[in-house]
Design a protein around this motif. Structure first.
Motif, PDB file in Angstrom:
ATOM      1  N   LEU A 194      -0.883   6.196   8.751  1.00 48.23           N
ATOM      2  CA  LEU A 194      -1.251   5.193   7.752  1.00 48.23           C
ATOM      3  C   LEU A 194      -2.073   4.098   8.436  1.00 48.23           C
ATOM      4  O   LEU A 194      -1.631   3.513   9.425  1.00 48.23           O
ATOM      5  CB  LEU A 194      -0.004   4.583   7.111  1.00 48.23           C
ATOM      6  CG  LEU A 194      -0.204   3.375   6.178  1.00 48.23           C
ATOM      7  CD1 LEU A 194      -1.086   3.725   4.996  1.00 48.23           C
ATOM      8  CD2 LEU A 194       1.155   2.851   5.706  1.00 48.23           C
ATOM      9  N   THR A 195      -3.270   3.852   7.912  1.00 42.07           N
ATOM     10  CA  THR A 195      -4.122   2.775   8.394  1.00 42.07           C
ATOM     11  C   THR A 195      -4.349   1.781   7.262  1.00 42.07           C
ATOM     12  O   THR A 195      -4.702   2.184   6.149  1.00 42.07           O
ATOM     13  CB  THR A 195      -5.478   3.302   8.895  1.00 42.07           C
ATOM     14  OG1 THR A 195      -5.266   4.119  10.052  1.00 42.07           O
ATOM     15  CG2 THR A 195      -6.413   2.153   9.270  1.00 42.07           C
ATOM     16  N   VAL A 196      -4.138   0.506   7.539  1.00 40.94           N
ATOM     17  CA  VAL A 196      -4.314  -0.554   6.543  1.00 40.94           C
ATOM     18  C   VAL A 196      -5.337  -1.553   7.057  1.00 40.94           C
ATOM     19  O   VAL A 196      -5.294  -1.959   8.224  1.00 40.94           O
ATOM     20  CB  VAL A 196      -2.988  -1.292   6.271  1.00 40.94           C
ATOM     21  CG1 VAL A 196      -3.175  -2.309   5.139  1.00 40.94           C
ATOM     22  CG2 VAL A 196      -1.872  -0.316   5.925  1.00 40.94           C
ATOM     23  N   VAL A 225       0.816  -1.220   0.000  1.00 45.04           N
ATOM     24  CA  VAL A 225       0.000   0.000   0.000  1.00 45.04           C
ATOM     25  C   VAL A 225       0.850   1.269   0.000  1.00 45.04           C
ATOM     26  O   VAL A 225       0.326   2.359  -0.257  1.00 45.04           O
ATOM     27  CB  VAL A 225      -0.967   0.033   1.203  1.00 45.04           C
ATOM     28  CG1 VAL A 225      -1.928  -1.151   1.155  1.00 45.04           C
ATOM     29  CG2 VAL A 225      -0.220   0.067   2.534  1.00 45.04           C
ATOM     30  N   ASP A 226       2.151   1.143   0.285  1.00 39.71           N
ATOM     31  CA  ASP A 226       2.996   2.339   0.406  1.00 39.71           C
ATOM     32  C   ASP A 226       4.240   2.252  -0.464  1.00 39.71           C
ATOM     33  O   ASP A 226       5.248   2.886  -0.191  1.00 39.71           O
ATOM     34  CB  ASP A 226       3.402   2.539   1.871  1.00 39.71           C
ATOM     35  CG  ASP A 226       3.998   3.919   2.140  1.00 39.71           C
ATOM     36  OD1 ASP A 226       3.415   4.923   1.669  1.00 39.71           O
ATOM     37  OD2 ASP A 226       5.058   3.993   2.801  1.00 39.71           O
ATOM     38  N   SER A 265      -6.246   0.937   2.252  1.00 39.85           N
ATOM     39  CA  SER A 265      -5.542   1.793   3.203  1.00 39.85           C
ATOM     40  C   SER A 265      -5.890   3.250   2.952  1.00 39.85           C
ATOM     41  O   SER A 265      -6.365   3.630   1.881  1.00 39.85           O
ATOM     42  CB  SER A 265      -4.025   1.609   3.097  1.00 39.85           C
ATOM     43  OG  SER A 265      -3.512   2.215   1.917  1.00 39.85           O
ATOM     44  N   ARG A 266      -5.673   4.038   3.977  1.00 41.46           N
ATOM     45  CA  ARG A 266      -5.701   5.492   3.854  1.00 41.46           C
ATOM     46  C   ARG A 266      -4.527   6.045   4.635  1.00 41.46           C
ATOM     47  O   ARG A 266      -4.237   5.598   5.742  1.00 41.46           O
ATOM     48  CB  ARG A 266      -7.007   6.087   4.371  1.00 41.46           C
ATOM     49  CG  ARG A 266      -6.916   7.615   4.566  1.00 41.46           C
ATOM     50  CD  ARG A 266      -8.242   8.298   4.735  1.00 41.46           C
ATOM     51  NE  ARG A 266      -8.877   8.486   3.435  1.00 41.46           N
ATOM     52  CZ  ARG A 266      -9.856   9.371   3.212  1.00 41.46           C
ATOM     53  NH1 ARG A 266     -10.301  10.129   4.189  1.00 41.46           N
ATOM     54  NH2 ARG A 266     -10.395   9.483   2.011  1.00 41.46           N
ATOM     55  N   GLU A 295      -6.130   0.732  -2.854  1.00 38.82           N
ATOM     56  CA  GLU A 295      -6.771  -0.579  -2.944  1.00 38.82           C
ATOM     57  C   GLU A 295      -5.760  -1.550  -3.533  1.00 38.82           C
ATOM     58  O   GLU A 295      -5.029  -1.209  -4.471  1.00 38.82           O
ATOM     59  CB  GLU A 295      -8.011  -0.544  -3.841  1.00 38.82           C
ATOM     60  CG  GLU A 295      -9.171   0.256  -3.284  1.00 38.82           C
ATOM     61  CD  GLU A 295     -10.411   0.163  -4.161  1.00 38.82           C
ATOM     62  OE1 GLU A 295     -10.293  -0.368  -5.298  1.00 38.82           O
ATOM     63  OE2 GLU A 295     -11.484   0.608  -3.721  1.00 38.82           O
ATOM     64  N   VAL A 296      -5.736  -2.762  -2.996  1.00 37.56           N
ATOM     65  CA  VAL A 296      -4.852  -3.809  -3.504  1.00 37.56           C
ATOM     66  C   VAL A 296      -5.717  -4.997  -3.908  1.00 37.56           C
ATOM     67  O   VAL A 296      -6.504  -5.511  -3.095  1.00 37.56           O
ATOM     68  CB  VAL A 296      -3.821  -4.246  -2.442  1.00 37.56           C
ATOM     69  CG1 VAL A 296      -2.869  -5.293  -3.036  1.00 37.56           C
ATOM     70  CG2 VAL A 296      -3.031  -3.044  -1.919  1.00 37.56           C
TER      71      VAL A 296
END
Length: 286
Positions: free
Chosen positions: A233-235, A212-213, A277-278, A265-266
């Protein structure tokens, strides 16, 4: 999936890859872990935030009675650097289906004082025990076939500073999100890419924390350049990914007050949304 033919040959397996070795923590005592942060996961001037989250995620997987991250929220307090670090964990609650814990990563400054780099709150469970029922309006991102996309090796000069992390990733970016590399950013705040690890290791819940990063910042397509440090960062990990390439889509809708959000999005090779994540980040505006 036809894209599998474009992936690296499988040279490493889950548990026996560079990613696993570089995120491995050594338990010093209950709740305390040592690690030497690898310089191989740096970009521009600091250790990548997704790699760091995977390190903390691995420590929590050992400390908690459940192994799979369901939700993990990290606040990045100070920039981490390659070298020795200590992770301290605490079990907040142990339940039948979910367990919750905290973790912090510390390094030492030049004066020998301990500095907290990241603080995490996370809940873990068993992804294999989740029901199969899916009701969603989400659809996989439309990314051209891998052989029509471009990786860091296809670009012009690398970014100033370290770009070591790109040697450890398989990135094939959607040409529609590469205007920044040609001096013509779209202004849309979008980044899309095929994603994998360069040694062919398949994805698992911990490597999703990296995925996500791991793409170039959406700030590049907004016409900005330079390091974009993560503030928070929240996943959410939704499912154990199927073998094969991942597709990652990241968007930014709002840059204001010197901060922007990135929503990721993954998707796996079975067309399942396996992670979301955001993050809040602070781009360089001048």
């Amino acid at each position: 999936m036809s894209e599998a033919a474009s992936l690296p040959a499988v040279q490493a397996r889950i548990g026996d890859s560079e990613f696993d070795r570089d995120t491995a923590v050594t338990r010093r005592e209950t709740g305390v872990y040592d690690i030497d942060l690898s310089a191989g996961w740096t970009i521009i001037s600091a250790v990548n935030g997704g790699y760091l989250l995977a390190v903390l995620g691995r420590a929590l997987a050992d400390a908690l009675p459940h192994a799979d991250p369901f939700t993990i929220s990290a606040h990045y307090l100070t920039a981490s650097h390659p070298g020795p670090a200590v992770v301290r964990t605490d079990v907040v609650r142990s339940g039948r289906t979910l367990s919750t814990g905290t973790a912090s990563l510390f390094q030492y400054d030049d004066a020998g004082r301990e500095v907290e780099r990241i603080r995490v709150l996370a809940s873990y469970g068993d992804l294999d025990a989740l029901p199969d029922d899916v009701r969603t309006t989400a659809v996989p991102p439309a990314i051209p076939p891998m052989d029509q996309c471009f990786g860091p090796e296809d670009g012009p000069a690398p970014v100033p500073g370290s770009s070591a992390i790109t040697d450890r990733l398989m990135l094939k970016l959607d040409p529609a999100t590469l205007g920044w590399a040609l001096g013509a950013p779209s202004g849309k705040g979008e980044m899309r890419s095929w994603f994998g690890l360069a040694d062919g290791r398949d994805a698992d819940p911990l490597s999703l924390l990296l995925a996500v990063d791991a793409l170039p910042p959406t700030a590049f397509e907004l016409g900005l350049s330079g390091w974009v440090p993560t503030v928070e960062l929240t996943v959410h990990v939704r499912s154990r990914p199927a073998p094969g390439p991942l597709r990652v889509s990241i968007t930014t809708r709002n840059l204001a007050g010197g901060f922007l959000e990135e929503d990721a999005e993954v998707w796996d090779s079975a067309d399942r949304l396996v992670a979301q994540s955001r993050q809040l980040a602070r781009p360089r505006l001048a």
